[in-house]
Design an enzyme around this catalytic site. Structure first.
Site, short mmCIF file in Angstrom:
data_model
loop_
_atom_site.label_atom_id
_atom_site.label_comp_id
_atom_site.label_asym_id
_atom_site.label_seq_id
_atom_site.Cartn_x
_atom_site.Cartn_y
_atom_site.Cartn_z
N SER A 192 -11.58 -11.41 -76.91
CA SER A 192 -11.62 -10.22 -76.06
C SER A 192 -13.04 -9.74 -75.78
O SER A 192 -13.26 -8.97 -74.85
CB SER A 192 -10.80 -9.08 -76.68
OG SER A 192 -11.20 -8.84 -78.02
N ASP A 238 -12.63 1.44 -83.11
CA ASP A 238 -13.06 0.17 -82.52
C ASP A 238 -14.57 0.06 -82.59
O ASP A 238 -15.29 0.68 -81.80
CB ASP A 238 -12.58 0.07 -81.07
CG ASP A 238 -12.88 -1.29 -80.45
OD1 ASP A 238 -13.55 -2.12 -81.10
OD2 ASP A 238 -12.44 -1.53 -79.30
N HIS A 252 -15.52 -4.03 -79.93
CA HIS A 252 -15.74 -4.11 -78.48
C HIS A 252 -16.84 -3.15 -78.06
O HIS A 252 -17.36 -2.39 -78.88
CB HIS A 252 -14.43 -3.80 -77.74
CG HIS A 252 -13.33 -4.75 -78.09
ND1 HIS A 252 -12.41 -4.48 -79.09
CD2 HIS A 252 -13.01 -5.97 -77.61
CE1 HIS A 252 -11.56 -5.49 -79.19
NE2 HIS A 252 -11.90 -6.42 -78.32
#
Length: 360
Positions: free
Chosen positions: A84, A325, A328
């Site tokens: 990702s 997170d 990312h």
């Protein structure tokens, strides 16, 4: 006037310096920002994390010019293969390129993990292929807590289509730190974090290198005769005060200086293995007239603990605790600099063209 390749310094060694002109798009002007990376939408209170650029120690790194990039890519195609973070990278590219042109969705599926975009005025296609292990993999249980990965088998979700692409950017890292059952020649050769009887305990180290080896083999064997393979190296996460599922967070608001942290532990090991496999594959590919390029962005991204969504990738949920997170990257944010690295590396490798207009 077209910018020329810079003095041949190491563009991947340097520091982050203030850039008051950034960002070059916002969450209001770019619709291709994944919700979980849309930090400003979800209330991140600071904005300084968007206002830095990478300064190599011995030269300058130009800010990404979307017109120049699209001219180089005219009539070409580029695939992002990996996890990702690769998708995060491609979405950053779409936002940066929007200053020149918006693409048309020409995907074969509604699955956002396998998207294709066409820049009609340049006949340039950009695609993303979700393949976090780069090789064939399957879930062992419905929860996805344990994964079988077949280290010597191609992941046909991307290898079957790779001949269509002129540039292939591969990446991978975080997923190899999870519970894994390793297979070779259709037989179990070991397991990580599963404690099975009569099964050899293996760490990710061996499997990680072999997965990249198989991925490179697929590109060389199935790619077109002029395919350019690009390794974008591992981007470290920045969890502090705990691991990802135990309250770890990333609340810093400015970059590290290069003397304030260093690559170590599994981050160093992942990076080292990537470079070893890249050099091995590059040597073989060169004999066949194929080009390999390196985007060694690990050090630059290591210095950006401030660039992650943390808890600003969603609205606060009542009666629910979601992991922060710190893997990312916010958009806009530090990952936009990967486009600077990509364009400059293309120019240094001789991929140049003449844009119809300058970008300032």
């Amino acid at each position: 006037m077209v910018s020329k390749p810079l003095k041949k310094c190491d563009i991947f060694s340097g520091e982050w310096v203030p850039n008051p002109e950034a960002p070059y798009y916002t969450n209001a002007t770019c619709w291709e920002i994944h919700e979980h990376q849309n930090c400003m939408k979800y209330g991140r209170p600071d904005s300084e994390f968007m206002k830095w650029r990478w300064k190599p120690n011995e030269c300058e790194l130009p800010i990404f010019n979307p017109f120049h990039f699209l001219e180089i890519m005219r009539g070409k195609s580029m695939a992002f293969v990996g996890d990702s973070i690769g998708r995060n990278h491609m979405q950053s590219m779409i936002c940066l390129l929007s200053r020149a042109e918006w693409p048309v969705d020409v995907s074969y599926t509604d699955d956002f993990s396998f998207k294709r975009w066409l820049y009609s005025n340049y006949n340039f296609t950009m695609a993303t292929f979700w393949s976090p292990y780069l090789v064939r993999a399957e879930q062992v249980d419905s929860k996805g807590d344990l994964i079988n990965i077949y280290l010597d088998e191609f992941d046909e979700k991307w290898t079957a289509q790779i001949k269509e692409f002129d540039y292939v950017i591969i990446n991978g890292g975080q997923w190899f730190l999870r519970p894994i059952v390793f297979y070779e020649k259709q037989k179990i050769v070991g397991c990580q974090y599963c404690s099975w009887e009569n099964v050899t305990h293996l760490t990710w180290h061996s499997g990680y290198g072999k997965a990249f080896r198989t991925a490179y083999k697929a590109i060389v064997n199935f790619g077109n005769s002029k395919v350019v393979t690009i390794l974008r190296t591992y981007a470290p996460s920045h969890f502090e005060n705990g691991v990802w599922d135990k309250g770890g967070n990333c609340i810093r608001t400015k970059p590290f200086k290069s003397n304030e942290t260093r690559l170590e532990g599994y981050n160093l090991e992942l990076h080292t293995i990537q470079l070893e496999e890249f050099k091995r594959a590059e040597k073989k590919a060169t004999k066949r007239g194929l080009k390999f390029m390196l985007l060694d962005t690990t050090q630059a991204m290591l210095l950006r603990p401030d660039g992650h969504p943390n808890n600003y990738g969603h609205w606060p949920q009542e009666n629910m605790t979601l992991p922060n997170d710190c893997v990312h990257w916010c958009l806009p944010g530090p990952i936009d600099t990967m486009a600077d690295f990509l364009l400059e590396t293309l120019k240094r490798e001789g991929f140049t063209s003449f844009p119809k207009k300058d970008f300032i």
